[in-house]
Design an enzyme around this catalytic site. Structure first.
Site, PDB file in Angstrom:
ATOM      1  N   GLY A 160    -113.636  81.720 -54.638  1.00 32.41           N
ATOM      2  CA  GLY A 160    -112.347  81.359 -55.195  1.00 32.41           C
ATOM      3  C   GLY A 160    -112.459  80.928 -56.639  1.00 32.41           C
ATOM      4  O   GLY A 160    -113.471  81.152 -57.307  1.00 32.41           O
ATOM      5  N   LEU A 213    -118.982  84.040 -47.591  1.00 32.86           N
ATOM      6  CA  LEU A 213    -117.735  84.411 -46.919  1.00 32.86           C
ATOM      7  C   LEU A 213    -116.607  84.693 -47.898  1.00 32.86           C
ATOM      8  O   LEU A 213    -115.639  85.369 -47.556  1.00 32.86           O
ATOM      9  CB  LEU A 213    -117.298  83.284 -45.965  1.00 32.86           C
ATOM     10  CG  LEU A 213    -118.242  82.980 -44.811  1.00 32.86           C
ATOM     11  CD1 LEU A 213    -117.779  81.742 -44.061  1.00 32.86           C
ATOM     12  CD2 LEU A 213    -118.332  84.169 -43.860  1.00 32.86           C
ATOM     13  N   LYS A 257    -117.341  75.284 -48.210  1.00 29.91           N
ATOM     14  CA  LYS A 257    -116.771  75.565 -49.528  1.00 29.91           C
ATOM     15  C   LYS A 257    -117.436  74.633 -50.540  1.00 29.91           C
ATOM     16  O   LYS A 257    -117.333  73.411 -50.416  1.00 29.91           O
ATOM     17  CB  LYS A 257    -115.258  75.351 -49.537  1.00 29.91           C
ATOM     18  CG  LYS A 257    -114.611  75.628 -50.888  1.00 29.91           C
ATOM     19  CD  LYS A 257    -113.166  75.176 -50.933  1.00 29.91           C
ATOM     20  CE  LYS A 257    -112.259  76.076 -50.139  1.00 29.91           C
ATOM     21  NZ  LYS A 257    -110.830  75.735 -50.331  1.00 29.91           N
ATOM     22  N   ASP A 307     -99.284  77.503 -50.629  1.00 30.52           N
ATOM     23  CA  ASP A 307    -100.020  78.741 -50.926  1.00 30.52           C
ATOM     24  C   ASP A 307    -100.194  79.583 -49.669  1.00 30.52           C
ATOM     25  O   ASP A 307    -101.297  80.066 -49.388  1.00 30.52           O
ATOM     26  CB  ASP A 307    -101.382  78.420 -51.551  1.00 30.52           C
ATOM     27  CG  ASP A 307    -101.994  79.642 -52.247  1.00 30.52           C
ATOM     28  OD1 ASP A 307    -101.242  80.583 -52.567  1.00 30.52           O
ATOM     29  OD2 ASP A 307    -103.212  79.643 -52.480  1.00 30.52           O
TER      30      ASP A 307
END
Length: 395
Positions: free
Chosen positions: A98, A95, A118, A223
């Site tokens: 990072g 997906l 993640k 962020d």
């Protein structure tokens, strides 16, 4: 100046009450018991304990109805479940990627859910800090516009956070033509043009999420950007990526004050000037980023774009020529909106954005005040106007 650590952990009253009611290892008579049945013949509580479910305490009063969704049970997942759910970390399920790892679509049969996993490597100390910040923030969060945490997994080599899966992907994908779809989304409808109503609902949803963070969790996101807003099937926005989340700091009178961070992190064009220049953050830093977010959402322009001329690469610099002239604002709207929008609503939106992006941190409004302005903007009638000079005419 004192620096603030962003990791906090809480425990619900029902968890504490359940733990105090009876500790695993002994039964009510003080005898040794089956380690898989710490609550004796009560299979409901035994099953909840085995699966890391929150154990209810019937002695506590029921909570009144509220708008937040029911809190999803969070599990400690096994690494084998992550591998099987992602088909051994197949590229087709990826997906995103990072600084500290990859995110995969992950089927979790035990939860009967699809999640987004993640995955980080444990040897990265910096990634560990962000992992802890994200876990401790999301464990406390329960809001319809904040991503839900499904579970976590920590092994000798990997750390994994599993969120609820958002089928429409990130707002960035639908906003920018050059944004590539993630293989793991498996979107059947593809990119969708966001009309005025969808954008207003997204703007209001993200504002609501920030109000919740600031007022309830006393946390600064740090962020906010379009890439960190995910969309569900109905285009409901969910704020995500809490790796930089920092608890707010208050003085002796209970008034919020800025805290110093190290190192400076964030996204170019979205970072507040006091953060960029002096490494200071507060809830007003999020307000600044929200102003940038609002402008990017309705202009379709990026917060920072090296393709623009020097001096206009940041979006606030690009808008400098029209900031003070309301009649010019329609020419900078996203061409994807066509001519169907609210002129008065546009004025109110950009007025809110200008206030949010004030260089003076003390002059910025709170997110609750900004939300009020957005609701006023949304109340104006939407009409189809005569063609206007569009933003492509601007260099």
């Amino acid at each position: 100046m004192k620096k603030v650590l962003c990791c906090f952990k809480g425990e619900s009253s029902s968890q504490g009450a359940a733990r105090n009611r009876q500790q695993p290892g002994t039964n009510n008579n003080g005898d040794e018991e089956d380690p898989q049945r710490p609550f004796g013949d009560n299979e409901y509580l035994n099953n909840a304990w085995r699966n890391n479910l929150q154990i209810p305490d019937d002695r506590l009063p029921r909570e009144p109805p509220r708008s937040s969704p029911p809190r999803l049970p969070r599990f400690t997942l096994r690494w084998q479940e992550i591998l099987e759910g992602t088909q051994n970390l197949a590229d087709a399920n990826m997906l995103g990627e990072g600084n500290f790892g990859q995110v995969y679509r992950c089927n979790i049969p035990r939860l009967d859910k699809v999640g987004a996993a993640k995955i980080q490597k444990v040897e990265n100390a910096e990634a560990k800090t962000e992992f802890e910040a994200e876990i401790t923030t999301l464990e406390r969060a329960n809001h319809p516009n904040v991503i839900s945490l499904l579970g976590q997994c920590v092994t000798d080599e990997d750390r994994v956070i599993v969120y609820e899966f958002m089928p429409r992907g990130s707002l960035e994908y639908h906003l920018y033509a050059d944004a590539r779809p993630a293989p793991g989304l498996q979107q059947q409808q593809g990119r969708v043009v966001l009309n005025w109503e969808k954008r207003m609902n997204i703007a209001l949803g993200v504002a609501s999420a920030l109000i919740y963070l600031h007022e309830e969790l006393k946390t600064v996101h740090r962020d906010l950007k379009v890439a960190n807003v995910l969309l569900d099937e109905d285009f409901v926005p969910k704020l995500t990526d809490f790796g930089l989340a920092t608890r707010m700091v208050r003085d002796g009178n209970g008034i919020e004050k800025q805290c110093e961070i190290d190192p400076i992190k964030g996204t170019m064009g979205c970072i507040a000037p006091e953060t960029e220049e002096s490494a200071l953050v507060s809830s007003k830093s999020d307000v600044y980023s929200y102003g940038v977010f609002l402008v990017t959402l309705f202009t379709g322009r990026k917060a920072f774009d090296r393709a623009r001329p020097v001096g206009s690469r940041k979006i606030n610099e690009w808008l400098m020529s029209v900031w003070s002239r309301d009649e010019y604002l329609p020419i900078v709207l996203d061409v994807a909106l066509g001519n169907t929008f609210s002129e008065e609503g546009v004025k109110r939106l950009f007025q809110a954005a200008r206030m949010c992006m004030d260089p003076n941190v003390l002059q910025r409004p709170t997110m609750r005040f900004v939300e009020t302005m957005l609701r006023q903007a949304a109340a104006y009638d939407v009409v189809t106007l005569a063609p206007v000079l569009r933003r492509r005419e601007m260099a």
